[in-house]
Design an enzyme around this catalytic site. Sequence first.
Site, short mmCIF file in Angstrom:
data_model
loop_
_atom_site.label_atom_id
_atom_site.label_comp_id
_atom_site.label_asym_id
_atom_site.label_seq_id
_atom_site.Cartn_x
_atom_site.Cartn_y
_atom_site.Cartn_z
N GLU A 125 -3.58 -7.04 -3.57
CA GLU A 125 -2.64 -8.02 -4.10
C GLU A 125 -1.56 -8.23 -3.04
OE1 GLU A 125 -1.52 -7.17 -8.35
OE2 GLU A 125 -2.78 -5.42 -7.97
N ARG A 148 -7.36 8.03 -6.68
CA ARG A 148 -6.34 7.45 -5.80
C ARG A 148 -5.93 8.50 -4.77
NH1 ARG A 148 -2.39 6.02 -9.62
NH2 ARG A 148 -1.50 8.10 -9.34
N LYS A 189 4.09 0.79 -4.51
CA LYS A 189 4.86 -0.37 -4.04
C LYS A 189 6.23 -0.42 -4.71
CE LYS A 189 0.77 -3.20 -3.17
NZ LYS A 189 -0.01 -4.37 -3.62
#
Length: 824
Positions: free
Chosen positions: A271, A491, A501
């Site tokens: 993204e 992850r 983020k």
Amino acid sequence: MRCAINIGWRVYNTDILFGDHNTMSDNLEERLCKIGLQKDVVKNALQNKKLAVRLGQVLEIAHIESCSKQKGALLYKIAAKLPPGFESRLELITKYVAEDKIVNDVQLEAALTYIKTIGDSDLNTKEFEEISGMGIVVTEKEIEDTVKKMFEENKDAIIKERYAFNFVSLLHKAKEMLKWGDGKKIFEAVEKLKAEFLGPKTKEDEEKAKSSAGKGKGKGAKEGKDDFSEFKKERLSKIIGRDLSSALNSKKLLEEHKKIGYSVVTRFPPEPNGILHIGHAKAMRHNFTLAEDYGGVCYLRFDDTNPEKENKKFMTDIEECVHWLGYKPWKVTFASDYFPKLYEYAVQLIKLGKAYVCHQSKAEMTEARSKCIDSPWRNRPVEENLKLFEWMRQGRYKEKEAMLRLKIDMKHANPTMRDPVAYRVKYVAHPHAGDRWCIYPMYDFTHCISDSIENITHSCCSLEFEIRRDLYYWILEALDIYRAYVWEFSRLNVTYTVMSKRLLQSLLDDHLIADWDDPRLLTLLGLRRRGVRPEAINEFCDLVGVTRRGNEMMISDKLLDHCIRKDLDAVAPRTMSVLEPLLVVLENEGDDYEEKFEVNVFPKDAEKGKQTYVLSKRIFIERGDYMSEAPGSFHGLTRTQAVLLKYTKWIRVKEEVRGSGGELEKLVVTVLDAKPEKAPGVIHWVSEKCALKAEVRLYDKLFLERDPKTLGENWKSCINKESLKMMDKALVWNNLAKVKHLDRFQFERIGYFAVDYDTDIEKGKYVFNLIVNLSESKEKEKVKQAKKCSNHSNSCLLYTSPSPRDRQKSRMPSSACKKKKKKK
């Protein structure tokens, strides 16, 4: 610290679980070792506070002092894999393992999947036990008999093809037939019978394997691989999410899909609302190499569904990072390119009665979904929904006044299936699509359809998306379009940093970091600016691998440091730099004295070139390499101890020259004709005639806590205030006068450094960033401790001052560890 832990209806006190605070970790370590866990697993677990507490809870519930390694491993996996928010199920699943109702990984995975699927709903014990295969025991004899029968059925082909036979396919079939059997034992049974049937590999087998491997290259190739590579690659067919009926493609869809001409099509779908970090590098590595291994292709797709947070710069930086790591996307696409098609699909769902326009506020919808209550607008007629959705597209509604929701099941056990939002109104221009749209699709609606449009065969994402798999397939099934395999992996978390983020943006907003490319961050731009090469990052990702061990697992930053050092050792030319200069005058040499010393640029490889160091009357050494009086373990220069100026001559102190305040200004030394009897040390230096002024930036860990997130809202309290030290009086040799940005060097005895972007040769400004320290010796640590005791300033040894990473035992690959042991 004492705290209570609530698990369902029972409350456990940490004092009960672990004993007194002072002996807490020791007690837990002992108990974990007794259940058969390896010492390195135990040590890593104890460093993760959340996991350590969870393990204590599991042991308390299980009431087990010791057990088999297999049962111990299952108990560990419960603690590691049960997601946050499911603590109320901890006691239940732990007791099933303790009571030998769950006896292997397959059963435990099935049980955990069922628990995650039902969420907070009431658990149906009978259904739970059936789905988890409880009570079903597959004996070793059953495994041997089943595998033997399969070998007999394929006997002629096995004998004819020998080791070229597709044993991996046979292994998969055996696992399907023995669903609840131990996978390791099934594999061992296959290997045992293979050896009995065929015996050792012959030269002919080896040559055949090489020949087949050569033929296997090319688009869509799957044949001609050796057994090991086949096992590595075909394991993908066992980790895919084909456990939902909605995931199955019709024959028609499969026939259409085959026309693309590739057996594997993957995508890396960031993204564009932030910068890529090393966790993205792991995902990138997995997707691009998976496609490459199969002769397939990989897209770079921007999932750009949130125009408020996305911008062109992020898109440019992301694409640049992908190329920097060495990947060439087959195509670069944007989800926003599919907005017209996505709109058509939304209309199609409305016509099918599977979507409706809703006017609930966010708070009202959240409450209704949590209580499984239908929206008042859920049963609107299709025609009315079509009209209202068109009004949304025309901009007749304010933001948050209307939304399109999928009509699924408001009482579904999985909260994501309770009529999620598909479209919302936003009057924001899109950085890629422009101002054509005022309604934008949600990520979950867009992602799966984009995968289908691009004919993605394997859709891989991190474990937090596992709960969305039902929704992914529901949308594709409702539209009757192609469905990819879905698999979620752990992850990547690295110690002493954060990568979210949101957290990185918070650091930036509070001016705790300079920008997204701050060298203290593990963003790809930060790592590149620090001087790390893509080869080191890719090797790190290979060593970490891709697993489903849970998102709480932490990887030691020591492993990353090891990969960086290993990579730079072969490519970084050696030179010398003085960070805190101390003037040294060679009193028995003339003012115009110069002597040249030619040395290898790479000490162990003369073929890589030579460089010349010029020794003159006035030189500079590291201030930290001199002590008036020092302990015996100090190998630097003292009033009574001589040293070797690296590559040149021995010197001994004749006089200290101090200023009016007592500060040491310079040393007058004598150059010796021969090596003295006691001169244990070698120090680096820079000639005054050949010196360039430089700024050296010493970077260390940004956080002092191994996992800052464990501190909750106070995660910024463990910021390392010493994470950046500016050495603005440093000196380097003038053979670095023509350096370029990101040129890398080893400053001998200090570390690896790279030329920073702030360097401006025309203005005579040179800036070097510390990439990674050299491995420290025990002797240096002793010296630092001695200096502390004698009240000497630590600043004179900044380049060797121990960081949080250096105070912990290095985690290195086994090969590196073996080398160390041999040296000892």
